[in-house]
Motif scaffolding. Sequence first.
Motif, mmCIF file in Angstrom:
data_model
loop_
_atom_site.group_PDB
_atom_site.id
_atom_site.type_symbol
_atom_site.label_atom_id
_atom_site.label_comp_id
_atom_site.label_asym_id
_atom_site.label_seq_id
_atom_site.Cartn_x
_atom_site.Cartn_y
_atom_site.Cartn_z
ATOM 1 N N SER A 122 11.482 64.778 -142.558
ATOM 2 C CA SER A 122 10.128 64.376 -142.961
ATOM 3 C C SER A 122 9.778 62.993 -142.432
ATOM 4 O O SER A 122 8.661 62.762 -141.958
ATOM 5 C CB SER A 122 10.008 64.388 -144.489
ATOM 6 N N LEU A 123 10.727 62.062 -142.496
ATOM 7 C CA LEU A 123 10.475 60.716 -141.973
ATOM 8 C C LEU A 123 10.200 60.769 -140.471
ATOM 9 O O LEU A 123 9.310 60.081 -139.961
ATOM 10 C CB LEU A 123 11.673 59.801 -142.250
ATOM 11 N N GLY A 124 10.963 61.592 -139.756
ATOM 12 C CA GLY A 124 10.726 61.742 -138.321
ATOM 13 C C GLY A 124 9.351 62.308 -138.027
ATOM 14 O O GLY A 124 8.652 61.840 -137.121
ATOM 15 N N PHE A 125 8.922 63.302 -138.804
ATOM 16 C CA PHE A 125 7.618 63.923 -138.573
ATOM 17 C C PHE A 125 6.476 62.989 -138.965
ATOM 18 O O PHE A 125 5.415 63.005 -138.336
ATOM 19 C CB PHE A 125 7.518 65.231 -139.353
ATOM 20 N N LEU A 126 6.693 62.173 -139.990
ATOM 21 C CA LEU A 126 5.684 61.180 -140.356
ATOM 22 C C LEU A 126 5.455 60.207 -139.203
ATOM 23 O O LEU A 126 4.317 59.818 -138.918
ATOM 24 C CB LEU A 126 6.122 60.417 -141.610
ATOM 25 N N ALA A 127 6.545 59.815 -138.534
ATOM 26 C CA ALA A 127 6.426 58.915 -137.387
ATOM 27 C C ALA A 127 5.636 59.567 -136.253
ATOM 28 O O ALA A 127 4.825 58.919 -135.593
ATOM 29 C CB ALA A 127 7.820 58.510 -136.902
ATOM 30 N N VAL A 128 5.868 60.858 -136.044
ATOM 31 C CA VAL A 128 5.142 61.591 -135.006
ATOM 32 C C VAL A 128 3.665 61.722 -135.380
ATOM 33 O O VAL A 128 2.776 61.572 -134.531
ATOM 34 C CB VAL A 128 5.771 62.985 -134.796
ATOM 35 N N LEU A 129 3.380 61.999 -136.639
ATOM 36 C CA LEU A 129 2.000 62.176 -137.087
ATOM 37 C C LEU A 129 1.146 60.941 -136.823
ATOM 38 O O LEU A 129 0.013 61.050 -136.343
ATOM 39 C CB LEU A 129 1.967 62.507 -138.587
ATOM 40 N N CYS A 130 1.683 59.761 -137.135
ATOM 41 C CA CYS A 130 0.885 58.531 -137.005
ATOM 42 C C CYS A 130 1.123 57.838 -135.662
ATOM 43 O O CYS A 130 0.676 56.703 -135.467
ATOM 44 C CB CYS A 130 1.162 57.585 -138.159
ATOM 45 N N LYS A 131 1.798 58.518 -134.740
ATOM 46 C CA LYS A 131 2.068 57.986 -133.403
ATOM 47 C C LYS A 131 2.817 56.661 -133.446
ATOM 48 O O LYS A 131 2.542 55.737 -132.675
ATOM 49 C CB LYS A 131 0.763 57.821 -132.611
ATOM 50 N N GLN A 132 3.792 56.556 -134.344
ATOM 51 C CA GLN A 132 4.617 55.357 -134.464
ATOM 52 C C GLN A 132 6.090 55.738 -134.346
ATOM 53 O O GLN A 132 6.931 55.297 -135.127
ATOM 54 C CB GLN A 132 4.347 54.650 -135.791
ATOM 55 N N GLU A 133 6.390 56.558 -133.354
ATOM 56 C CA GLU A 133 7.753 57.056 -133.190
ATOM 57 C C GLU A 133 8.763 55.928 -132.957
ATOM 58 O O GLU A 133 9.880 55.980 -133.481
ATOM 59 C CB GLU A 133 7.813 58.042 -132.009
ATOM 60 N N LEU A 134 8.365 54.932 -132.182
ATOM 61 C CA LEU A 134 9.299 53.847 -131.872
ATOM 62 C C LEU A 134 9.520 52.924 -133.066
ATOM 63 O O LEU A 134 10.595 52.327 -133.212
ATOM 64 C CB LEU A 134 8.793 53.042 -130.670
ATOM 65 N N ILE A 135 8.515 52.821 -133.928
ATOM 66 C CA ILE A 135 8.659 51.999 -135.129
ATOM 67 C C ILE A 135 9.719 52.585 -136.061
ATOM 68 O O ILE A 135 10.339 51.873 -136.851
ATOM 69 C CB ILE A 135 7.311 51.892 -135.867
ATOM 70 N N LEU A 136 9.956 53.895 -135.941
ATOM 71 C CA LEU A 136 10.979 54.536 -136.767
ATOM 72 C C LEU A 136 12.343 53.895 -136.549
ATOM 73 O O LEU A 136 13.167 53.858 -137.464
ATOM 74 C CB LEU A 136 11.040 56.032 -136.457
ATOM 75 N N LEU A 137 12.567 53.373 -135.332
ATOM 76 C CA LEU A 137 13.841 52.705 -135.050
ATOM 77 C C LEU A 137 14.017 51.451 -135.897
ATOM 78 O O LEU A 137 15.144 51.042 -136.198
ATOM 79 C CB LEU A 137 13.912 52.326 -133.568
ATOM 80 N N VAL A 138 12.894 50.835 -136.292
ATOM 81 C CA VAL A 138 12.949 49.654 -137.148
ATOM 82 C C VAL A 138 12.931 50.048 -138.617
ATOM 83 O O VAL A 138 13.784 49.621 -139.404
ATOM 84 C CB VAL A 138 11.780 48.692 -136.839
#
Length: 374
Positions: free
Chosen positions: A289-305
Amino acid sequence: MLYNLLYPLSSEIAVFNVFRYITFRSVWALLTALIITIVVGPWFIRLLQRIKFGQYVHEDVKAHLQKSGTPTMGGILIAFSLVVSVLFWADLTNPHVWLILFVFLGFGFVGFLDDYLKILRRNNKGLSARAKLFGQLVVSLLALALLYAVRQDIAQSREVVAQGEELVKFTQLAVPFFKKVVPDLGWFYLPFAVLVLVGASNGVNLTDGLDGLAIGPTVVASICFAVFIYVAGNVQIARYLQIPHVPGIGEVTVFCGALVGAGLGFLWYNAYPAQIFMGDVGSLSLGGSLGFLAVLCKQELILLVVGGLFVVESLSVIVQVGYFKLSGGKRFFRMAPLHHHFELKGIPESKIIIRFWITSILLGLAALSVLKLR
């Protein structure tokens, strides 16, 4: 459901107008999920004890032997409270809400099969690594395909066309700190997005090794993504902050609120010493879910932080395995994932957990600060 039933009546009964606000419904989704989890928790724990759904514990860490038999598959409790809360407070006509629920339940089902096989066999051998990865890939690909179709419909909708707004493409990638840099990855975006979902899912799974260790950072990450989702879904705020605006995803903030509430409620019973473990049914669904949330808001790279703690835990396993093979049997860490390394060094479990929580909070604050940086 309440939004769909009561908000249409706001023209006649003014008080129902409050249901139009995503922030209001997100807060109440949080409280609803929290209350359900805390109220149902004791009954659910007794049920797991009665049917003997206990955790198998690695013998490598002697201090964990006393945890053997602790009820597991607590992710079912998280899923129940979250889904009920989302169905209660979200706008059920929004396709993004159903997509995030699909990802959550899809990854959760893979984890459920893994947990059930472990209990059935009374050892730590659930699904094979290939079978688990296959299940994660199937859910990820289906979710991304559906999301692409939804985005295409939104881009061609009358409202968007009338506004003449240039939307970020599905295959574009936002780069933190460089808000004008939005490269189009083309078809390469699909494997990249799959990697985000699967990597996040397995990262949370690897971190779930101590009482409350995984759910704490997950709650922090959920709060961060609630902000990112809400901001990206609001055209005015997104324009001001110069981040990609994604029409319709603001409603997913309600899901984030429910995730925070369910997580905090579960932590009530999962805090050291834990009365229940989430199992793979919980960790895989939360991470996916956290990964998909990052994809939804176009913040995939922020997920690394935001999920930096999960990244470090995953990297520790990769380093350990790679070093073991290259060195002919030597270990880089005393044990991987990283939290076990600190545990074998004699640091008390409770201290490791709190320090990891503090680290996740600091990473979350660092990620949120990127919103304003240009």
